[in-house]
Structure formats: structure tokens, C-alpha cells
Design an enzyme around this catalytic site. Structure first.
Site, mmCIF file in Angstrom:
data_model
loop_
_atom_site.group_PDB
_atom_site.id
_atom_site.type_symbol
_atom_site.label_atom_id
_atom_site.label_comp_id
_atom_site.label_asym_id
_atom_site.label_seq_id
_atom_site.Cartn_x
_atom_site.Cartn_y
_atom_site.Cartn_z
ATOM 1 N N LYS A 184 101.392 126.287 132.180
ATOM 2 C CA LYS A 184 100.619 127.075 132.515
ATOM 3 C C LYS A 184 100.280 126.817 133.843
ATOM 4 O O LYS A 184 100.476 125.753 134.266
ATOM 5 C CB LYS A 184 99.346 126.710 131.683
ATOM 6 C CG LYS A 184 98.148 127.594 131.625
ATOM 7 C CD LYS A 184 97.100 127.345 130.580
ATOM 8 C CE LYS A 184 95.828 128.100 130.826
ATOM 9 N NZ LYS A 184 94.856 127.780 129.760
ATOM 10 N N SER A 194 91.746 128.190 124.138
ATOM 11 C CA SER A 194 92.844 128.939 124.735
ATOM 12 C C SER A 194 94.105 128.584 124.679
ATOM 13 O O SER A 194 95.414 128.950 124.991
ATOM 14 C CB SER A 194 92.707 128.737 126.329
ATOM 15 O OG SER A 194 91.699 129.640 126.814
ATOM 16 N N SER A 232 93.239 131.711 127.026
ATOM 17 C CA SER A 232 93.574 132.051 128.578
ATOM 18 C C SER A 232 95.345 131.531 128.670
ATOM 19 O O SER A 232 96.068 131.956 129.695
ATOM 20 C CB SER A 232 92.995 131.283 129.496
ATOM 21 O OG SER A 232 92.862 129.969 129.378
HETATM 22 N N1 GLN Z 1 88.094 132.091 125.946
HETATM 23 C C1 GLN Z 1 87.385 131.057 126.343
HETATM 24 C C2 GLN Z 1 86.826 131.461 127.670
HETATM 25 O O1 GLN Z 1 86.987 132.270 128.105
HETATM 26 C C3 GLN Z 1 88.091 129.800 126.381
HETATM 27 C C4 GLN Z 1 88.906 129.828 127.625
HETATM 28 C C5 GLN Z 1 89.673 128.377 127.628
HETATM 29 O O2 GLN Z 1 89.901 127.877 126.308
HETATM 30 N N2 GLN Z 1 90.450 128.065 128.560
HETATM 31 O O3 GLN Z 1 86.003 130.632 128.076
#
Ligand code: GLN
Length: 476
Positions: A77, A176, A152
Site C-alpha cells: 500500500k 481497511s 482503504s
Molecule cells: N474506513 C475507516 C475510516 O475511514 C477505516 C480506515 C482504515 O482502517 N484505515 O476511517
């Protein structure tokens, strides 16, 4: 395109000279080219990947032993600091940022012979659930190009599903790794908080950020965790490894020995019928296999999302404060003075979601509101931790869906941030508490993958992976 062979087989063949690391890297590059339409990848550190592959091949030609990831390509990532090329966090702020050092996780993989072949797309700064918040482009779901891959770590999940590499790395602050794994039909593993070093990974919410693998199977994910896990002097929150390690390739966990709790609160949420059906089917199969299964209620779980969306922005606002245009990242050249330089750099560098989180975070930490929001959220966080602790006195593992829906349409939730935040309703609790959790593919609904989530007690990563492997075999 054919599946990758298991990681251990690839490494073994490279070691024996039956496969060349250079050819494996080229195969990844070829797949990146063929899957361009999906926009999973931000950049390709081509020169370094080829150079490393040649080095590994040369070592082997000389009869030297390379470790157990010899020549295995992987995708990181783009919030992992890596050499050769940029590390952007999918944000304009870091568009031209070249990392001066590498993440510990990357270094540990490299020591064993793995080769980073691509940096994947994400919601900028990892803020999001669909990869639509990337400042660059939207990644498409490998099963349906009109849908999101989840987020994400959407680029990493799509890359594995598209067979760009045998595994990818992601970060999981509120879901994520698990959510995109669910939407892309692969395994995504979120370790116990502190098990993998966060050094060299762009910080989102430091008290919930964890690093983990995305892969085609539990065994594959377990090897990668085994390589990365353990204390790191560069991250004081890291914890000791399990003495037996985490590689469960050969484990045979007996399903009839497990006591499983099915989380009530997750089944009463607005579940898509197709998701409910698949999760029910898993429960029935587990029962037939002799697993003891009972419902369990964790009454504070419905508050986890509210708690998360207070604590996470609070930590985000503090972690993003370092991006002021002075030391690194985007610098607004036209500013007339220092104050204006801060403001302009942030105005140009941060997208809408980052700005929203900075504002919410600063608000819940500000005097007068701190007690009303942040402190209350921390109190409820402790309640959630306590409920998990007491649930695990009765049960070995807790299960439920990873997400209430399958992959949604691109654009379906972008106009309403609260709707987007609801995608995380089933994943955030394990981040707030720090417990390990996994997404396991559990069939399809309308041709879209459904994800099953299994949560384990703190530090029971090895047991969780062993159990998940048996469940995976049961569902195969
Ligand atoms: N979807 C969650 C957020 O927007 C988690 C994001 C993540 O785990 N990086 O905060």
C-alpha cells in the site's frame, strides 16, 4: 491468468533454480500492464525490483541460501515507506515525497527475499472505505468494474485478486484490510495491536493502526505475518512474538474443539439478505462439523462506530499536523509569509476527507468539548474492551459478517460521509479494542464476494489463523 503457486513453493523453486526471481518480477509487471483498467497501482519501483531480483538469482547461482520468501513479488500500500520512487499515501501533500528510509515491515520481508513490485492505491492517508478518497484515481472492483474494491487498502486487495502478486500489505485502522478483502474475495488479516511494527508507515490513528497481509489463503497470510511480527526498537508499542510463530501451513485445528460466539449485534444490523444467507451457511457447516456455537451479545458494540469516529479523527488531526509544508511534502511557493505558507500548503495538499477529519479531531479535543466527546469516547472504548474480555472467557472466537453489504457502486456513498462511515460498522470494534481479526471469503451473493469475520482474544493470532485455516478448508 493463472493463479500464483503457493509462496512456499515459489520460494523453493527459486532456491532450486527452477524459477528465476527476475522472471517472477516480470510476470508481476506484465500483470500490472494487463490490469491497468482497474487502477490498483500508483507506482512501480521497477529499477530496484529488477536489481533485487538479479541479486537473488546471482546469490542462488553461487549456491547461497536465500530465505523463505526468495524471489516472491509483493505489492505494498502506498503508505509504506519504500526505497526507489515515491511514497504518496495517495495524497497531493506527498505527491513528490521520496522516503529516506523503509518501513520495518518492508525491511523484514526483503531480508527473507521478497521483492516489492508495486505501490498500491488507497484512500488518501487511509481515510475511507472505498478507495474513492484517493487524490489520484478510483480503483475498480476486480469482480465488477462499476463497483468499489473497498478501502482503504483497496489497491492492495484488488492487486491480489487481479493476481498481480501472491500477496500485498495493507494497514487497518478501522477495517481497511478486512473490508477490501471482503469486497475482493480474499483473506485479509488484522493482527493484535502492536504485533507488527508501524515504523515507516504513514500514521493515521496511532492507537488503532495495525499492519497486515492480504493474500489468497490463510496459510499464505500466516507466512507473511510470521516474517513481519515481533518487537522492533523503532516502535515502542510493538510486542513479543508467540514462541511458536504464526505460520500455520501445516496446522490441523480441530473444529469440534472450538467454542464460537455469533455476535448478535452484527446480525441485527441492516444486513443485505445475500450476506446473511452466506454467514448463516457458514454457521450451519460449523455446527455440522461439531463446533459449539451460541449467540452472544456485546451490548456496547453498536457504539463502536461513534467511538471510532471521535478517537480516530482526534489522532488524525494530531498526526497530520506535521504536514505544514515546511519540512517535507507539498510547499506552497506563492505564500507571502510563514502563516500563509502553512495555510496554503494545507489547502492545496489535503483533500476534503482529510480536512473534515482534521476539523472534527481538533473540535473533539478542544477545551469545552474534550470532556463531552473525546473523554466519553475513551470511557466507552474501555467498556467495549471489557465486553470483549468477558466474551472471550466463554468463547474461543467470535464470528459475524465483515460488512453488512457486498461491494457497492462507485459514487453510491461519496456525497454522504456518514453513509460511508457506516461501511465500517462491523470492523471498527476490533481496532478500538486491539483484538486480532480476519476476513475469510464466504461465498458469493449476486456474483459478488461475501466476507466472514472472525475475531480472537488479544495475542491469540496463531490460534486465530489455525482456526481460520480449518474453516477455510471446511468451506472449500
Ligand atoms: N474506513 C475507516 C475510516 O475511514 C477505516 C480506515 C482504515 O482502517 N484505515 O476511517
Amino acid at each position: 491468468m493463472a493463479d500464483w503457486e503457493p509462496i512456499s513453493v515459489i520460494a523453493d523453486k527459486v532456491q532450486k533454480g527452477e524459477l528465476k526471481a527476475v522472471d517472477l518480477v516480470k510476470r508481476s509487471f506484465d500483470m500490472i500492464g494487463r490490469t491497468k483498467d482497474f487502477d490498483a497501482i500508483i507506482s512501480v519501483p521497477e529499477a530496484r525490483a529488477i536489481e533485487r531480483a538479479k541479486e537473488i538469482d546471482a546469490q542462488i547461482a553461487k549456491g547461497q541460501k536465500v530465505d523463505r520468501l526468495a524471489g516472491v513479488p509483493f505489492v505494498a500500500k502506498d503508505n509504506f515507506l519504500t526505497f526507489s520512487g515515491k511514497t504518496t499515501a495517495a495524497s497531493h501533500m506527498l505527491e513528490n515525497f521520496e522516503a529516506p528510509y523503509q518501513a520495518t515491515a518492508i525491511n523484514r520481508l526483503e531480508v527473507e527475499g521478497a521483492i516489492c513490485v508495486a505501490k498500491s492505491n488507497l484512500d488518501a492517508w487511509a481515510h475511507g472505505s472505498s478507495t474513492e478518497n484517493s487524490d489520484f484515481f478510483v480503483t475498480k472492483n476486480p469482480f465488477d468494474k462499476t463497483r468499489v474494491p473497498g478501502g482503504s487498502s483497496g489497491g492492495s486487495a484488488a492487486a491480489v485478486a487481479l493476481k498481480i502478486a501472491p500477496f500485498a500489505l495493507g494497514t487497518d485502522t478501522g477495517g481497511s484490510i478486512r473490508l477490501p478483502a471482503a469486497f475482493c474475495g480474499i483473506v485479509g488479516y488484522k493482527p493484535t495491536y502492536g504485533l507488527v511494527s508501524r515504523s515507516g508507515v504513514v500514521a493515521m490513528a496511532s492507537s488503532t493502526d495495525v499492519i497486515g497481509p492480504l493474500a489468497a489463503s490463510v496459510a499464505e497470510a500466516s507466512i507473511i505475518l510470521d516474517v513481519m511480527a515481533g518487537r522492533d526498537e523503532l516502535d515502542s508499542t510493538t510486542i513479543e512474538r508467540d514462541t511458536e510463530g504464526y505460520d500455520v501451513q501445516t496446522s490441523k485445528f480441530k473444529l469440534q474443539n472450538a467454542k464460537i460466539g455469533v455476535i448478535d449485534e452484527y446480525l441485527t444490523e441492516d444486513l443485505e439478505p445475500g450476506v446473511e444467507k452466506q454467514v448463516d451457511a457458514v454457521i450451519q457447516k460449523l455446527k455440522q462439523a461439531g463446533t459449539k456455537i451460541e449467540p452472544i451479545s456485546l451490548p456496547s458494540l453498536p457504539l463502536a462506530l461513534a467511538v471510532y469516529y471521535i478517537i480516530c479523527p482526534a489522532e488524525v488531526s494530531s498526526n497530520l499536523a506535521r504536514y505544514d509544508g515546511q519540512r517535507y511534502g507539498l510547499f506552497a511557493k506563492d505564500a507571502k509569509n510563514l502563516e500563509e505558507s502553512y495555510m496554503l500548503s494545507r489547502e492545496l495538499g489535503f483533500g476534503a476527507e482529510a480536512k473534515r477529519r482534521i476539523m472534527i479531531g481538533s473540535h473533539v479535543l478542544s477545551s469545552g468539548y474534550f470532556e463531552a466527546y473525546y473523554q466519553k469516547a475513551q470511557t466507552v472504548r474501555t467498556k467495549i474492551i471489557n465486553e470483549f474480555t468477558s466474551a472471550f472467557k466463554k468463547f474461543d472466537f467470535l464470528i459475524g459478517p465483515t460488512s453488512p453489504t457486498t461491494a457497492f457502486k462507485i459514487g453510491a456513498k461519496t456525497k454522504d460521509p456518514l453513509k460511508m462511515y457506516l461501511s465500517d460498522i462491523m470492523t471498527v470494534a476490533a481496532n478500538i479494542s486491539g483484538n486480532p481479526a480476519i476476513n475469510l471469503p464466504a461465498g458469493f451473493s449476486n456474483n459478488l464476494p461475501v466476507g466472514l469475520q472472525i475475531i480472537a482474544p488479544m495475542h491469540a493470532d496463531r490460534q486465530l489463523l489455525a482456526f481460520a485455516k480449518s474453516v477455510e478448508e471446511l468451506l472449500a
